[in-house]
Every structure is written in C-alpha cells, then in structure tokens.
Write an enzyme that holds these catalytic residues in place. Structure first.
Site, PDB file in Angstrom:
ATOM      1  N   GLU A  60       0.787  -1.229   0.000  1.00  0.00           N
ATOM      2  CA  GLU A  60       0.000   0.000   0.000  1.00  0.00           C
ATOM      3  C   GLU A  60       0.821   1.282   0.000  1.00  0.00           C
ATOM      4  O   GLU A  60       0.343   2.319  -0.433  1.00  0.00           O
ATOM      5  CB  GLU A  60      -1.009   0.011   1.141  1.00  0.00           C
ATOM      6  CG  GLU A  60      -0.418  -0.091   2.517  1.00  0.00           C
ATOM      7  CD  GLU A  60      -1.514  -0.410   3.531  1.00  0.00           C
ATOM      8  OE1 GLU A  60      -2.354   0.453   3.727  1.00  0.00           O
ATOM      9  OE2 GLU A  60      -1.506  -1.505   4.104  1.00  0.00           O
ATOM     10  N   ALA A  61       2.065   1.243   0.471  1.00  0.00           N
ATOM     11  CA  ALA A  61       2.866   2.472   0.401  1.00  0.00           C
ATOM     12  C   ALA A  61       3.143   2.851  -1.047  1.00  0.00           C
ATOM     13  O   ALA A  61       3.498   3.994  -1.327  1.00  0.00           O
ATOM     14  CB  ALA A  61       4.172   2.307   1.173  1.00  0.00           C
TER      15      ALA A  61
END
Lengths: 261, 353
Positions: A51-52
């Site tokens: 998700e980063a």
C-alpha cells in the site's frame, strides 16, 4: 513430518489459498510470508502490491518488516504512493486482499478500530483501518487471518472496519458502493473457512488433522455452517518449513513470535 | 438533485457514537485556493533553518498534515522542532504514522500548555512490527482526543482531492463499514449510474510537513522509494514545510523534470536535513532504527501502564529539549548507529544528478 508452529501453519495455508498469475495486496507479517512462499512454490507468476506504493517488487534484500518498509520497494516495476496502489485496486488489478483484525463475524465483517462500543471513548483503541477497509472493499477476494478464539469470532462486532457481506443480504455490498466480491477465506491455525454462496455465512472447509468440526465450533461464538465433507488441512512439508524458516523469515521476525496467553 | 442515501448498516455492530456535524477540519477549499493564489509564485531561495520555518508557520489551532507512511520518510526533524516551539489545539491529519503523532502525544502528556492535540483525522496510528502505539490508545480510550476514521486510501485521496482543487471525491470504500457512520463522508446516489457511491471531503492542512529525497532551493522535490502521500499532502496544504536529505541544483531538476514529484509553487520552506526521518527510514539513504523506535515506544507504554512520566520526560529532555537543532540530536544518536542504518538501506537506487 517435522513439527510446525501455529504461525507456520497459517503462513502455509495462506500460500495454498493463493493462485498463480494473480496480484495479492499484502499486509505486514504473515500475508507477506504466505505470498513469498507461494511465489517460491506453486505460484511463480503471483505478484504483490504494497500500500505504500510498490507493485511486484523483487524482495532480494530480505522480507520487508512492514508494508511501508523501504525493502518492499526493491526492484518494483511500478512505484508510486498510496493513491497509486489503491487506485490500481479500485480499478480491479488486485485479486486478493490479505487482512487481519481483532474480531470477525459470521458474514466476514472485521473490526480493527476499537473494542467496546463507544467510539468516542472506547475500551481499547486499535491502530485503525489502515489499508484494510479499502482492501476488503475493492480487492476482488478478501482473505482474513485470525486467531481462532471465541472472543474474536463473535456474534456482533464492536465496529465494522472492513466490510464483509454486511448483514448477509444479497445486495449489501452493492448498496455499500464497494466493488470486490467480498470475503473468500478465513485462515486460522486450526481451521480454514469459506463462505456459503447463498446465505453468505461462514462455512467450515478444513480442519487441522486431529481436530473435529465440533472442536472448531466450540471456539466460535456464532453458528458455523458445517458441511458433511469437511476436509483435513494440508500440513507443511519439511521443504515448506525450510523455505519459511531459512529463506523467507530467516531472522524469525514473525514466525518465531511467542503467542501471548 | 442529489439523493443522500445510506447503506443501512446500523444493526451490524454494537457501535455507539455521536453524530458529527459536517465541517472541514482545516481550511475550506475556497480558503485554500485563496491562500495559494495570494502567494508569490516566484522561484526564490526558500532555504531557511527549521527553527525559522517552524517559528514562522506553526501556530496554535492549525491542521497539521503529516507526510511519510508508518516508519518511512516520516518528518521527524520537523516534529522535534514543533515540540521545541510549541503548538496547542492541533488537528492532525495523516494516513498511517508511528513516531510523529506519538512524539506530539508524548509532548502533550508532559506539558499540555506547550503541545496539545485536539482531534485526529487518520487511517492508522501504530508501529507495525514494533507494536501498537501506546499514546493514541491512552488518549483515545480516555476520551482526550477526537478521532475521525478513514481508510489509508480515504485519507490519501482526501489530500489528493485537495491537491486537485476539488471539494470532495467519490470513492468505492468506506461504505457499508462503520466508518460510513462515524466519519465525515457521505453516501449518495451517483447522478450518472444511479448506484450508491461514497464521497469524501477534501483535506487541506494549514501546514503540511514532508521529508523528501532531494530538492532544489525553490522546493522542486524528488522522492524515491514509495511516494507515500507526500506529493498530495504538500499540494493540499496551504503552507508546506519541507526537509530534504540533500539540496540539489535546479539544473539537475531541469534535466529530468519528470522526476519532480512536488513542484516549487506549493512549497514554502526547504531545509536540508540529512537523516531528517530518523529513526524512520529514507529510501536510498538509511533504514529505520528499530532499537530506537522500540526504546521510545517502551517508554510510552510504561507511561500508559503505570502513569509514571519519568521515562518519557527523560527522553524528551535528553533528545529534544536539550538539543538546539536536529543535528544535536543526531550527534547523540551517534555516527556508528547512523552508519549501520546507511548500510542496512543497501544502497537503493536514487537519482540526484
């Protein structure tokens, strides 16, 4: 066959559930380990999204210790930020969500925000949704990893953080405006669960060798659907355990954790 | 005519909550637009010390947008300076963060007349592998701060909407979860498809704080590794304070303009601060310092469990209040630790030319 720990069983089962040629949106810890194991065994063309912002990294510096770890960006083929990762998901590129939580109900809704019902002054405050709420909404299939305990498999959640099948009504997810097909599997070290197509209720699929379906029901506060053909969970082989212990989590960050009583 | 609808989820959990009246928790879209228009858009040298940047822009009552993600490229140097300077009645906005909000929370517990947090719009507050964040647990369970929960995408795209200059953005998450009930988004019937879709209000921080891989003296910045939500936060905020690992020449920026992730007009101050995310990580420079994070976290947890502030107080006295600058803090951390973290980064590729 060698002895294995509960965490190793969960990671191995997580790996088994993942199919090749798919993209899995991973969370920190066991999901990363499960996906790495799948890549090294039956799913060489499976990719991870973090998700980063990283898609399909090559984890040659070792297992990332969190989804934001800079190592998770190593040799990615697409590297943006959170918007990039979640928009690919919203668009339909992420096949599996791999999430966890503090409580799950019979329709696969999950709580990871609070314990105790008062949002403004909860009994316990957990870190919050993080990516989980978005992953459960828009990855195509949601896989949850949970500890099999009565206080976690509950009749009613304190807070719905990650949407499952809601109240079980057939159009719940559509009305909620989300796009993924919803809960797919719930993995514990003693049982693997799926969901009944019609009623959307949690269904026992497999139990650990030596356990009975009743043993599992005793650890769940709501009534499970227990079909007549419940299978035995496959156990990790020596080679699986070597990959998990010596190759994937060689430093034992996750697999060697001690379970708190 | 837009129909407000609900996915009728109220019977699924045992949740009880107070309805929030909608308001933006920072500048409104119109106010944010006005502030951006009023700024000089010249390319001028924006390099200042962190002390100057914080003294000029950090005020009581602001919405502080915090960049980075959990332990990655978190703007710790700026947070230390904010704590030395003091800032009360803050609204914090971020997706997922660890030490930055915890440091502010610890400062509040030690001296609420210096630093205080009123409310937080967020997706996640914790340390991942290192553990839960003890101080948010303390503040939230005691009802001391107000929380407003979104997903990581929700918070990120709220900054993005603000960065796009639009007042809200439709998303395909939050609906059907209790976040639909407690946060400030709204479910509507889409005027085009006729189906339900969730809308989130834009989030404009008064001040955005970000740490970048490299920037020129005007604030054109490159980010390597995950961008997190730093470009969106910098563009959403009405004022952006930036630290950067390295100041590079504008000629380099102009050689590869595609690599610029934050454009100069949205940046107000630039400070070169090597190790500016320590004990967090900065891709291409250093990995995160798990030992230091664990040490700080255990002091916070001791306070949460015993109410004893001594350990926390010692940490702040030693690492923040007795340091004039962040470099003084880094000197206390020591060369050997920083060198080890540099080695652990493994020389991830970044482009500074």
């Amino acid at each position: 066959m060698s002895e294995y720990t509960p965490f190793e069983m969960i990671a191995y089962t997580g790996s088994r559930v993942l199919e090749d040629e798919r993209i899995v949106f991973v969370g920190t810890g066991l999901p990363i380990i499960a996906a790495m194991h799948a890549q090294l065994t039956h799913a060489p063309n499976l990719y991870m999204i973090y998700e980063a912002g990283s898609l399909a990294p090559i984890l040659e510096m070792g297992m990332p210790l969190s989804v934001g770890d800079t190592r998770a960006a190593r040799k990615a083929c697409y590297l943006k930020g959170l918007c990039g990762a979640f928009e690919l998901t919203q668009r339909g590129c992420a096949d599996y969500a791999f999430i966890g939580g503090a409580q799950v109900d019979m329709y696969g809704n999950i709580c990871s925000t609070i314990e105790g019902s008062n949002y403004d002054k909860p009994g316990i405050r957990f870190p919050g949704s993080g990516g989980a709420g978005a992953m459960a909404a828009n990855c195509e299939k949601t896989i949850a990893i949970m500890a099999l305990e009565k206080r976690r498999f509950v009749k009613k959640l304190d807070f719905v953080t990650s949407i499952g099948f809601g109240d079980g009504s057939p159009d719940y997810r559509e009305k909620a405006g989300v796009m993924g097909s919803g809960p797919y599997r719930v993995i514990t070290n003693q049982a693997l669960f799926g969901f009944d197509e019609e009623t959307k209720r949690m269904t026992l699929l497999e139990v650990k060798p030596g356990r009975t379906p009743q043993d599992i029901q005793d650890l769940v506060d709501f009534e499970l659907i227990i079909p007549p053909d419940v299978k035995e969970m496959a156990e990790p082989t020596d080679e699986d355990l070597r990959l998990l212990r010596d190759v994937i989590d060689a430093e034992g960050y996750f697999l060697k954790r001690v379970i708190k009583k | 005519m837009i129909n407000t609808v609900s996915s009728k989820i109220k019977n699924i959990s045992t949740l009880q909550y107070k309805e929030k009246k909608f308001e933006y928790w920072g500048p409104t879209p119109d106010e944010a637009r006005k502030k951006m228009v009023e700024k000089s858009h010249a390319q001028k040298d924006k390099r200042v010390t962190l002390k100057e940047a914080v003294a000029t822009h950090i005020k009581d009552g602001i919405n502080l947008g915090i960049g980075g993600f959990v332990n990655t490229r978190v703007p710790v140097a700026i947070i230390h300076e904010i704590i030395r300077h003091g800032a009360r009645d803050l609204t914090l906005s971020f997706q997922s963060n660890s030490i930055c909000p915890e440091l502010l929370a610890g400062a509040m517990i030690l001296d609420p007349d210096r630093v205080s947090i009123r409310r937080v719009e967020l997706a996640w507050w914790g340390y991942e592998i290192i553990g839960i964040a003890p101080l948010v647990r303390y503040l939230s369970t005691n009802g001391i701060i107000e929380m407003d929960d979104y997903t990581n995408y929700g918070m990120s795209v709220r900054f993005k909407a603000a960065a796009m200059g639009i007042p809200f953005i439709p998303v395909r998450d939050h609906g059907g979860s209790d976040m639909e009930l407690v946060n400030r988004g709204k479910m509507i019937e889409c005027p085009f498809t006729g189906k339900n879709v969730y809308l989130l209000p834009a989030c404009h921080p008064d001040v955005g704080i970000v740490h970048t891989t490299a920037a020129d003296m005007y604030g054109n910045a490159r980010i390597f590794g995950a961008h997190c939500t730093c470009p969106e936060i910098a563009m959403a905020a009405t004022t952006t304070i930036m630290t950067t690992e390295k100041i590079i020449s504008t000629e380099n920026i102009r050689s590869y303009p595609n690599l610029t992730e934050i454009p100069y007009p949205v940046v107000d101050t630039v400070t070169e601060q090597p190790y500016g995310s320590y004990p967090g990580a900065s891709y291409g420079y250093y990995w995160f310092d798990m030992d230091h994070l664990r040490m700080f976290r255990s002091l916070c947890d001791d306070f949460r469990k015993t109410g004893n502030k001594e350990g926390l107080k010692k940490y702040y006295d030693e690492y923040i209040f007795s340091c004039d600058t962040y470099d003084d803090f880094l000197e206390k951390v020591g060369y050997k630790t920083l060198k080890k973290l540099k080695d652990l980064d493994g020389g991830q590729s970044i482009i500074l030319t």
